[in-house]
Design a protein around this motif. Sequence first.
Motif, PDB file in Angstrom:
ATOM      1  N   LEU A  10       0.844  -1.200   0.000  1.00  0.00           N
ATOM      2  CA  LEU A  10       0.000   0.000   0.000  1.00  0.00           C
ATOM      3  C   LEU A  10       0.877   1.247   0.000  1.00  0.00           C
ATOM      4  O   LEU A  10       0.567   2.224  -0.699  1.00  0.00           O
ATOM      5  N   ASP A  11       1.976   1.226   0.743  1.00  0.00           N
ATOM      6  CA  ASP A  11       2.904   2.359   0.701  1.00  0.00           C
ATOM      7  C   ASP A  11       3.536   2.493  -0.685  1.00  0.00           C
ATOM      8  O   ASP A  11       3.796   3.601  -1.154  1.00  0.00           O
ATOM      9  N   PHE A  12       3.765   1.379  -1.353  1.00  0.00           N
ATOM     10  CA  PHE A  12       4.270   1.382  -2.728  1.00  0.00           C
ATOM     11  C   PHE A  12       3.261   2.053  -3.660  1.00  0.00           C
ATOM     12  O   PHE A  12       3.612   2.932  -4.457  1.00  0.00           O
ATOM     13  N   ALA A  13       1.993   1.681  -3.542  1.00  0.00           N
ATOM     14  CA  ALA A  13       0.947   2.320  -4.353  1.00  0.00           C
ATOM     15  C   ALA A  13       0.874   3.811  -4.045  1.00  0.00           C
ATOM     16  O   ALA A  13       0.625   4.630  -4.943  1.00  0.00           O
ATOM     17  N   ASN A  14       1.122   4.168  -2.799  1.00  0.00           N
ATOM     18  CA  ASN A  14       1.023   5.563  -2.364  1.00  0.00           C
ATOM     19  C   ASN A  14       2.214   6.422  -2.777  1.00  0.00           C
ATOM     20  O   ASN A  14       2.294   7.591  -2.391  1.00  0.00           O
ATOM     21  N   THR A  15       3.121   5.873  -3.565  1.00  0.00           N
ATOM     22  CA  THR A  15       4.233   6.696  -4.044  1.00  0.00           C
ATOM     23  C   THR A  15       3.774   7.672  -5.123  1.00  0.00           C
ATOM     24  O   THR A  15       4.552   8.505  -5.575  1.00  0.00           O
ATOM     25  N   VAL A  16       2.507   7.587  -5.522  1.00  0.00           N
ATOM     26  CA  VAL A  16       1.903   8.598  -6.391  1.00  0.00           C
ATOM     27  C   VAL A  16       1.028   9.468  -5.499  1.00  0.00           C
ATOM     28  O   VAL A  16       0.061   8.984  -4.907  1.00  0.00           O
ATOM     29  N   ALA A  17       1.366  10.732  -5.382  1.00  0.00           N
ATOM     30  CA  ALA A  17       0.596  11.658  -4.542  1.00  0.00           C
ATOM     31  C   ALA A  17      -0.522  12.293  -5.368  1.00  0.00           C
ATOM     32  O   ALA A  17      -0.352  12.558  -6.546  1.00  0.00           O
ATOM     33  N   TRP A  18      -1.640  12.526  -4.725  1.00  0.00           N
ATOM     34  CA  TRP A  18      -2.796  13.189  -5.340  1.00  0.00           C
ATOM     35  C   TRP A  18      -3.172  12.536  -6.671  1.00  0.00           C
ATOM     36  O   TRP A  18      -3.469  13.198  -7.643  1.00  0.00           O
ATOM     37  N   ARG A  19      -3.182  11.227  -6.697  1.00  0.00           N
ATOM     38  CA  ARG A  19      -3.399  10.522  -7.963  1.00  0.00           C
ATOM     39  C   ARG A  19      -4.810  10.684  -8.517  1.00  0.00           C
ATOM     40  O   ARG A  19      -5.028  10.470  -9.698  1.00  0.00           O
ATOM     41  N   LEU A  20      -5.761  11.081  -7.688  1.00  0.00           N
ATOM     42  CA  LEU A  20      -7.128  11.281  -8.169  1.00  0.00           C
ATOM     43  C   LEU A  20      -7.400  12.737  -8.546  1.00  0.00           C
ATOM     44  O   LEU A  20      -8.528  13.086  -8.875  1.00  0.00           O
ATOM     45  N   ASP A  21      -6.389  13.565  -8.494  1.00  0.00           N
ATOM     46  CA  ASP A  21      -6.496  14.977  -8.885  1.00  0.00           C
ATOM     47  C   ASP A  21      -5.432  15.246  -9.952  1.00  0.00           C
ATOM     48  O   ASP A  21      -4.281  15.532  -9.628  1.00  0.00           O
ATOM     49  N   PRO A  22      -5.806  15.125 -11.235  1.00  0.00           N
ATOM     50  CA  PRO A  22      -4.816  15.243 -12.315  1.00  0.00           C
ATOM     51  C   PRO A  22      -3.985  16.526 -12.262  1.00  0.00           C
ATOM     52  O   PRO A  22      -2.830  16.533 -12.686  1.00  0.00           O
ATOM     53  N   ALA A  23      -4.539  17.597 -11.733  1.00  0.00           N
ATOM     54  CA  ALA A  23      -3.791  18.855 -11.673  1.00  0.00           C
ATOM     55  C   ALA A  23      -2.676  18.805 -10.626  1.00  0.00           C
ATOM     56  O   ALA A  23      -1.728  19.584 -10.697  1.00  0.00           O
ATOM     57  N   ARG A  24      -2.783  17.902  -9.661  1.00  0.00           N
ATOM     58  CA  ARG A  24      -1.802  17.841  -8.566  1.00  0.00           C
ATOM     59  C   ARG A  24      -1.006  16.539  -8.524  1.00  0.00           C
ATOM     60  O   ARG A  24      -0.098  16.407  -7.716  1.00  0.00           O
ATOM     61  N   THR A  25      -1.333  15.557  -9.367  1.00  0.00           N
ATOM     62  CA  THR A  25      -0.675  14.255  -9.323  1.00  0.00           C
ATOM     63  C   THR A  25       0.834  14.404  -9.433  1.00  0.00           C
ATOM     64  O   THR A  25       1.332  15.147 -10.277  1.00  0.00           O
ATOM     65  N   ALA A  26       1.540  13.706  -8.555  1.00  0.00           N
ATOM     66  CA  ALA A  26       3.002  13.769  -8.565  1.00  0.00           C
ATOM     67  C   ALA A  26       3.584  12.411  -8.185  1.00  0.00           C
ATOM     68  O   ALA A  26       3.105  11.762  -7.260  1.00  0.00           O
ATOM     69  N   ASP A  27       4.607  12.010  -8.909  1.00  0.00           N
ATOM     70  CA  ASP A  27       5.340  10.789  -8.591  1.00  0.00           C
ATOM     71  C   ASP A  27       6.352  11.147  -7.512  1.00  0.00           C
ATOM     72  O   ASP A  27       7.268  11.925  -7.748  1.00  0.00           O
ATOM     73  N   ARG A  28       6.193  10.597  -6.320  1.00  0.00           N
ATOM     74  CA  ARG A  28       7.033  10.964  -5.180  1.00  0.00           C
ATOM     75  C   ARG A  28       8.382  10.256  -5.163  1.00  0.00           C
ATOM     76  O   ARG A  28       9.260  10.620  -4.402  1.00  0.00           O
ATOM     77  N   VAL A  29       8.539   9.208  -5.984  1.00  0.00           N
ATOM     78  CA  VAL A  29       9.782   8.448  -6.008  1.00  0.00           C
ATOM     79  C   VAL A  29      10.268   8.376  -7.446  1.00  0.00           C
ATOM     80  O   VAL A  29       9.549   7.897  -8.310  1.00  0.00           O
ATOM     81  N   GLN A  30      11.486   8.843  -7.668  1.00  0.00           N
ATOM     82  CA  GLN A  30      12.020   8.860  -9.025  1.00  0.00           C
ATOM     83  C   GLN A  30      13.434   8.321  -9.045  1.00  0.00           C
ATOM     84  O   GLN A  30      14.220   8.590  -8.130  1.00  0.00           O
ATOM     85  N   GLY A  31      13.746   7.580 -10.065  1.00  0.00           N
ATOM     86  CA  GLY A  31      15.090   7.086 -10.277  1.00  0.00           C
ATOM     87  C   GLY A  31      15.489   5.965  -9.331  1.00  0.00           C
ATOM     88  O   GLY A  31      14.822   5.688  -8.334  1.00  0.00           O
TER      89      GLY A  31
END
Length: 196
Positions: A10-31
Amino acid sequence: MSLVGGHPVLDFANTVAWRLDPARTADRVQGAEGWARWAVASGLLTADRADALLRAETADSAPPEDTTAALRDLRATLLPILDALVDDEEPPAEEWEALRRRMVLAREDAGLPPAFPLRWQPGADRLDDLAHALALLSEDLLAGDGLGRIRRCAGPGCGWFFLDRSRSGTRRWCSSDDCGNRDRARRHYSRARQRG
């Protein structure tokens, strides 16, 4: 790094922040380094093991984005499956089949130590092995007793998942201090406007 899910998948899935708000969606883990840090924070790797994996990735000739593609693909597969679960719907067929294939590959790549309880042991020599570990943990989560306690945050646009371990089973927010506070502030503002 916020780990509010109560389970590594579930924490892995949550690495996308604000995923239900396209204007704010952000990938919190990169590289590769970001995923290694996340794996340490979530308890899937020790700091020493993560450093060793990153050194191995640097020495490898493969392009760095290839090493994290399996993680991003697994996450993209899991999100609609978890949404279907909390919405009490049938999982989407394409993602379900993709998850099944990932679990089979993870088992083929895993070891099975002669010890009890019986548990598949994913490799830990490459960053790609983290995707296998998460696929096996997904199997445990989706087959486990706590399946009925998986929830999605009620905060508008949030979309984070968590295990509701509250006694009453009525937890609504990924975090009371985050989405819960936003909701309380929104309700207070609405009441104040109605009075004013």
